[in-house]
Each structure stands twice: as C-alpha cells, then as structure tokens.
Design a protein around this motif. Structure first.
Motif, PDB file in Angstrom:
ATOM      1  N   VAL A  46       0.919  -1.081   0.151  1.00 26.12           N
ATOM      2  CA  VAL A  46       0.090  -0.015   0.204  1.00 26.12           C
ATOM      3  C   VAL A  46       0.931   1.300   0.062  1.00 26.12           C
ATOM      4  CG1 VAL A  46      -1.693   1.108   1.292  1.00 26.12           C
ATOM      5  CG2 VAL A  46      -2.020  -1.192   1.132  1.00 26.12           C
ATOM      6  N   ASN A  47       0.536   2.258  -0.808  1.00 28.66           N
ATOM      7  CA  ASN A  47       1.253   3.197  -1.001  1.00 28.66           C
ATOM      8  C   ASN A  47       1.279   4.497  -0.096  1.00 28.66           C
ATOM      9  OD1 ASN A  47       2.801   2.373  -3.212  1.00 28.66           O
ATOM     10  ND2 ASN A  47       1.137   2.767  -4.504  1.00 28.66           N
ATOM     11  N   VAL A  48       0.487   4.242   1.125  1.00 28.30           N
ATOM     12  CA  VAL A  48       0.184   5.168   2.072  1.00 28.30           C
ATOM     13  C   VAL A  48       1.499   5.687   2.909  1.00 28.30           C
ATOM     14  CG1 VAL A  48      -0.860   6.046   3.988  1.00 28.30           C
ATOM     15  CG2 VAL A  48      -2.274   4.919   2.089  1.00 28.30           C
ATOM     16  N   ARG A  49       1.817   7.059   2.956  1.00 28.22           N
ATOM     17  CA  ARG A  49       3.224   7.172   3.786  1.00 28.22           C
ATOM     18  C   ARG A  49       3.113   6.818   5.290  1.00 28.22           C
ATOM     19  NH1 ARG A  49       4.914  12.679   6.084  1.00 28.22           N
ATOM     20  NH2 ARG A  49       2.766  13.413   5.828  1.00 28.22           N
ATOM     21  N   THR A  50       4.104   6.276   5.533  1.00 32.37           N
ATOM     22  CA  THR A  50       4.030   5.802   7.131  1.00 32.37           C
ATOM     23  C   THR A  50       3.977   6.873   7.926  1.00 32.37           C
ATOM     24  OG1 THR A  50       6.575   5.647   6.652  1.00 32.37           O
ATOM     25  CG2 THR A  50       5.024   3.480   6.310  1.00 32.37           C
ATOM     26  N   GLY A  51       3.601   6.525   9.132  1.00 36.13           N
ATOM     27  CA  GLY A  51       3.820   7.519  10.297  1.00 36.13           C
ATOM     28  C   GLY A  51       2.415   8.634  10.132  1.00 36.13           C
ATOM     29  N   THR A  52       1.383   8.345   9.515  1.00 32.92           N
ATOM     30  CA  THR A  52       0.448   9.276   9.146  1.00 32.92           C
ATOM     31  C   THR A  52      -0.834   8.493   9.359  1.00 32.92           C
ATOM     32  OG1 THR A  52       0.108   8.338   6.743  1.00 32.92           O
ATOM     33  CG2 THR A  52       1.621  10.398   7.134  1.00 32.92           C
ATOM     34  N   PRO A  53      -1.932   9.523   9.699  1.00 35.54           N
ATOM     35  CA  PRO A  53      -1.955  10.971   9.751  1.00 35.54           C
ATOM     36  C   PRO A  53      -1.000  11.533  10.802  1.00 35.54           C
ATOM     37  CG  PRO A  53      -4.153  10.203  10.367  1.00 35.54           C
ATOM     38  CD  PRO A  53      -3.303   9.007  10.121  1.00 35.54           C
ATOM     39  N   PRO A  54      -0.604  12.732  10.559  1.00 39.93           N
ATOM     40  CA  PRO A  54       0.188  13.248  11.824  1.00 39.93           C
ATOM     41  C   PRO A  54      -0.487  13.645  12.932  1.00 39.93           C
ATOM     42  CG  PRO A  54      -0.134  14.795   9.814  1.00 39.93           C
ATOM     43  CD  PRO A  54      -0.596  13.368   9.379  1.00 39.93           C
ATOM     44  N   ALA A  55       0.032  13.932  14.156  1.00 42.40           N
ATOM     45  CA  ALA A  55      -0.807  14.269  15.174  1.00 42.40           C
ATOM     46  C   ALA A  55      -1.757  15.767  15.150  1.00 42.40           C
ATOM     47  CB  ALA A  55       0.177  14.584  16.504  1.00 42.40           C
ATOM     48  N   TRP A  56      -0.947  16.562  14.443  1.00 41.40           N
ATOM     49  CA  TRP A  56      -1.820  17.747  14.364  1.00 41.40           C
ATOM     50  C   TRP A  56      -3.155  17.433  13.640  1.00 41.40           C
ATOM     51  CZ3 TRP A  56      -3.051  19.550   9.542  1.00 41.40           C
ATOM     52  CH2 TRP A  56      -2.191  19.414   8.734  1.00 41.40           C
ATOM     53  N   LEU A  57      -3.030  16.697  12.701  1.00 41.52           N
ATOM     54  CA  LEU A  57      -4.338  16.590  11.815  1.00 41.52           C
ATOM     55  C   LEU A  57      -5.352  15.504  12.642  1.00 41.52           C
ATOM     56  CD1 LEU A  57      -5.790  16.636   9.109  1.00 41.52           C
ATOM     57  CD2 LEU A  57      -4.334  14.751   8.260  1.00 41.52           C
ATOM     58  N   LYS A  58      -4.680  14.975  13.509  1.00 40.97           N
ATOM     59  CA  LYS A  58      -5.638  13.802  14.281  1.00 40.97           C
ATOM     60  C   LYS A  58      -6.431  14.511  15.161  1.00 40.97           C
ATOM     61  CE  LYS A  58      -2.773   9.391  14.303  1.00 40.97           C
ATOM     62  NZ  LYS A  58      -2.062   8.557  15.189  1.00 40.97           N
ATOM     63  N   GLU A  59      -5.678  15.926  15.700  1.00 38.87           N
ATOM     64  CA  GLU A  59      -6.302  16.540  16.677  1.00 38.87           C
ATOM     65  C   GLU A  59      -7.290  17.601  15.844  1.00 38.87           C
ATOM     66  OE1 GLU A  59      -3.197  18.940  18.060  1.00 38.87           O
ATOM     67  OE2 GLU A  59      -2.225  17.529  19.438  1.00 38.87           O
ATOM     68  N   ARG A  60      -7.231  17.799  14.642  1.00 36.94           N
ATOM     69  CA  ARG A  60      -8.206  18.844  13.899  1.00 36.94           C
ATOM     70  C   ARG A  60      -9.346  17.675  13.610  1.00 36.94           C
ATOM     71  NH1 ARG A  60      -6.418  23.332  10.770  1.00 36.94           N
ATOM     72  NH2 ARG A  60      -8.592  23.086   9.948  1.00 36.94           N
ATOM     73  N   LEU A  61      -9.055  16.447  13.311  1.00 35.45           N
ATOM     74  CA  LEU A  61     -10.204  15.830  13.004  1.00 35.45           C
ATOM     75  C   LEU A  61     -10.879  15.218  14.456  1.00 35.45           C
ATOM     76  CD1 LEU A  61      -8.384  13.018  10.553  1.00 35.45           C
ATOM     77  CD2 LEU A  61      -9.910  14.915   9.986  1.00 35.45           C
ATOM     78  N   ALA A  62     -10.221  15.196  15.336  1.00 35.89           N
ATOM     79  CA  ALA A  62     -11.066  15.023  16.671  1.00 35.89           C
ATOM     80  C   ALA A  62     -11.963  16.051  17.106  1.00 35.89           C
ATOM     81  CB  ALA A  62     -10.102  14.513  17.578  1.00 35.89           C
ATOM     82  N   ALA A  63     -11.324  17.102  17.116  1.00 36.76           N
ATOM     83  CA  ALA A  63     -12.088  18.331  17.248  1.00 36.76           C
ATOM     84  C   ALA A  63     -13.288  18.723  16.273  1.00 36.76           C
ATOM     85  CB  ALA A  63     -11.373  19.610  17.187  1.00 36.76           C
ATOM     86  N   SER A  64     -13.263  18.149  15.191  1.00 37.51           N
ATOM     87  CA  SER A  64     -14.449  18.104  14.148  1.00 37.51           C
ATOM     88  C   SER A  64     -15.518  17.211  14.796  1.00 37.51           C
ATOM     89  CB  SER A  64     -14.001  17.761  12.772  1.00 37.51           C
ATOM     90  OG  SER A  64     -13.808  16.342  12.516  1.00 37.51           O
ATOM     91  N   LEU A  65     -15.294  16.275  15.435  1.00 31.24           N
ATOM     92  CA  LEU A  65     -16.468  15.541  15.867  1.00 31.24           C
ATOM     93  C   LEU A  65     -17.358  16.134  16.553  1.00 31.24           C
ATOM     94  CD1 LEU A  65     -14.399  12.389  17.033  1.00 31.24           C
ATOM     95  CD2 LEU A  65     -15.347  12.786  14.767  1.00 31.24           C
TER      96      LEU A  65
END
Length: 376
Positions: A46-65
């Motif tokens: 699978v061609n997804v970049r390892t170590g992703t999603p980054p922490a800052w993006l996870k925080e943004r996604l969590a806040a969107s809930l």
C-alpha cells in the motif's frame, strides 16, 4: 473490448489485441495483500505514507467530531482547496476520495470513444465499464520504460484518462506532453493522486488548467500523503461547467464533516510545507532503494523505469509470483502486478519506505533470489 495503441507484448499498432485482467480483477487493490495480516507483515503493498496521519491532523479531526450534529458545509474546504491551487471556488469539487470522482466522470460525461492509458490505477476503467462505456486501452511498453507519447492516443478518443505520476510504473509524464493530449471535443482526465509526493509537484497540469483546449479534469487525493484512506477525501479540479455536471450526480452532503476538515487543514501553507518535506524524503529514500536493488540485477531484478518519480517502484523478475510468495513467508507484502492491464505475473510493485525498512526488505529479497535456482 478493443485494445488500441502500443501493446505491452508486441509492436505498436492500432487495433492490436492484448490480454488483460477481467472486470473483477480490476477491483483488486494493494490493501488486499495485507488485509487481516495485522503486524505480521511489513506493508510494502500500500502506497500510504508511514507515520500518518500526523498528530496535528488527528487533533483537527477529533475536534471536528463536535460538529457531527450539523449537516456538512463544504464551503470553507472548497475555498481552501481553491486558494491552495490559485483557482476559483467554482472550479473545485470535493469528493469521497478520487475513486468517487472516477464514478462521477463515468456517469456525468458523454463519451463515445473513451480511452484509458495503461498500466495505471484500474478504478477509472472499472467505473467506465460499470457505467456502460466500451473502453479502449492504450498499453505502454516496458521496452519504452512505459513512457507515453501523445501519438499513442488515437485522434478519435473523446475521453482520455492517464495517471501522473503513474501507478504502478512510477513514471512522471512531462506536463507539456500531457497538454498536447488536450483538444476541442475531448475530455482529458489526469489522475494526480501521487503528484504531491513529487518535489514542487512538478509536471502537475493544474497551472495549465485554464489554458488548455477542450475539457480538462485533474484529480487529487489526500489518501497517500496524509494517511487518510479510511476517511475518503479527494477532489476534482476543472472548469465550473464540468464541476457542476459532476456535482449533479453526487448525493446530498457527499463528503463528511471530518473529511471536509481534513481537506481544509491539508490545504494550509504549513501542511503544504510538510508535504513538500515528505516529497524530498521520498526522493532520498527511493534513491537508496534503487541502489540496493541495483545489487540484485544479476539475479534478474529490473526496475520498470530508469527515472521513477512516485513513492513506489514497479519491479520485474521472471519469477515474480514465486518471489512475492517467498517474501510473504519472510514477512514482507508487495503488490502483485498482473491485475494491471499491460502487465503480467512477472511484475510486482513496492512502496518506498525508510532506509532501515529498505535494507531489511532487500536482504530478504536477496535471500529469496538465491533460493530460486534450487527450484528449477
């Protein structure tokens, strides 16, 4: 299905016939190689970049809930994507991944003579077939390092689909060459799902979008660079009329609030800087992988192109199917090549990873190759 263009197994010629995967096989993707395997396999399929999603993006996604009770508003994300590319908001259509965009194109656009350039990601052809189109293929040859020349595409084609950089070959076609495919009466679709893994997004057709004749659609995905395969978010860039035509075939609120948050966040300047840094790391890590593979050429290993630019490589070996199976026994999953039209069982694709992973993989590959003569 009529195959047209440069057949992978013979000389170029119009109307050439070539075998290819069936409709069901076109739906095979890299995730099938590792599904259910857990941590037992190192995933190079699978061609997804390892170590992703980054922490800052996870925080943004969590806040969107916290906004899930409200219906999604795509406006802010569309404006962010438009600003990121220097386009008008009316030129952006947010989709549930690039895969949805292929379905919308197949349903919304009238195409009597659609052509898909292969080998490439198989969803465009699958979507066209599902919508009732008779698809013609242009098969690029390994002897030409899978490079596309504008003359390969028949003049009568009124819809042309090409990937850039192309999955699985890792070929980056020059923007000027792709621009020569655009003409009045034709829709040119360029899948740029991996172009943000190329430093400077070189060869992207987006800067030429408003200048080309006919209709041009550029597709982007957030899946690969940001590790968002499970979120399903991408977008199409085109002229306002085409965007409206595609949107007409979407259901109401097709992109979720968290996915819209991701599209907006990943279009910010700091996110673009992070993606650019990742693209340069891919370049360095790919060079290391190529150096290691070069030591195995005497054992029959060959790269598909001398100048790969994607975050993956297509690798050939006469006994690639056996090699894949043996690698799996040693803990490494790579992507089979025979489900891509124009390729056969003699190919596999592997993602570019960090140097330590590459060293472990190529050591295992060397071990597998050394074991092959005993089976002959």
């Amino acid at each position: 299905m009529t195959t047209h263009g440069t057949a992978a197994h013979g000389a170029p010629g119009r109307g050439a016939q070539a075998p290819g995967p069936c409709a069901a096989t076109l739906r095979h993707h890299g995730d099938a190689e590792v599904r259910g395997a857990g941590a037992a396999l190192t995933d190079l399929a699978v061609n997804v970049r390892t170590g992703t999603p980054p922490a800052w993006l996870k925080e943004r996604l969590a806040a969107s809930l916290d906004s899930l009770a409200a219906y999604p508003d795509s406006g802010p994300a569309r404006r962010a994507v438009a600003a990121r590319h220097g386009l008008a908001e009316e030129q952006v259509l947010l989709t549930a991944g690039a895969a949805e965009a292929f379905v919308l194109l197949a349903r919304a656009l009238t195409a009597l003579r659609p052509v898909v350039v292969h080998p490439q990601f198989t969803e465009p052809e699958a979507a066209l077939r599902d919508a009732g189109h008779q698809v013609r293929r242009v098969l690029l040859r390994p002897e030409r390092a899978f490079r596309l020349e504008p003359g390969d595409v028949p003049e009568e084609a009124d819809l042309v689909v090409v990937g850039n950089p192309t999955n699985p070959t890792s070929v980056l076609h020059p923007a000027a060459g792709l621009a020569r495919l655009a003409r009045t009466g034709r829709t040119l679709v360029v899948d740029e799902a991996f172009v943000d893994a190329v430093p400077g997004e070189r060869a992207s057709l987006v800067p030429l979008l408003d200048e080309l004749p006919g209709r041009t659609v550029v597709l982007r995905s957030l899946t690969k660079t940001w590790g968002l395969a499970g979120l399903r978010v991408g977008y199409a860039l085109s002229d306002p009329d085409t965007v409206r035509a595609l949107a007409h075939h979407q259901p109401l609120w097709p992109v979720s609030a968290p996915a819209l948050t991701a599209a907006q966040a990943c279009s910010a300047p700091e996110a673009l800087a992070e993606a650019e840094a990742a693209a340069h790391r891919f370049t360095r890590d790919r060079a290391h992988l190529l150096q290691r593979l070069a030591t195995l050429r005497s054992a029959g290993v060959r790269e598909a192109t001398p100048d790969p630019r994607g975050p993956f490589l297509l690798v050939g070996h006469p006994r690639a199917a056996t090699v894949r199976a043996r690698l799996r026994e040693l803990g490494f999953a790579v992507r089979r090549g025979d489900t891509f039209p124009g390729l056969g069982t003699g190919w596999f694709r592997m993602a570019v990873r960090d140097r330590e992973t590459t060293d472990r993989f190529t050591a295992a590959l060397g071990e597998v190759l050394e074991s092959l003569p005993a089976d002959r």
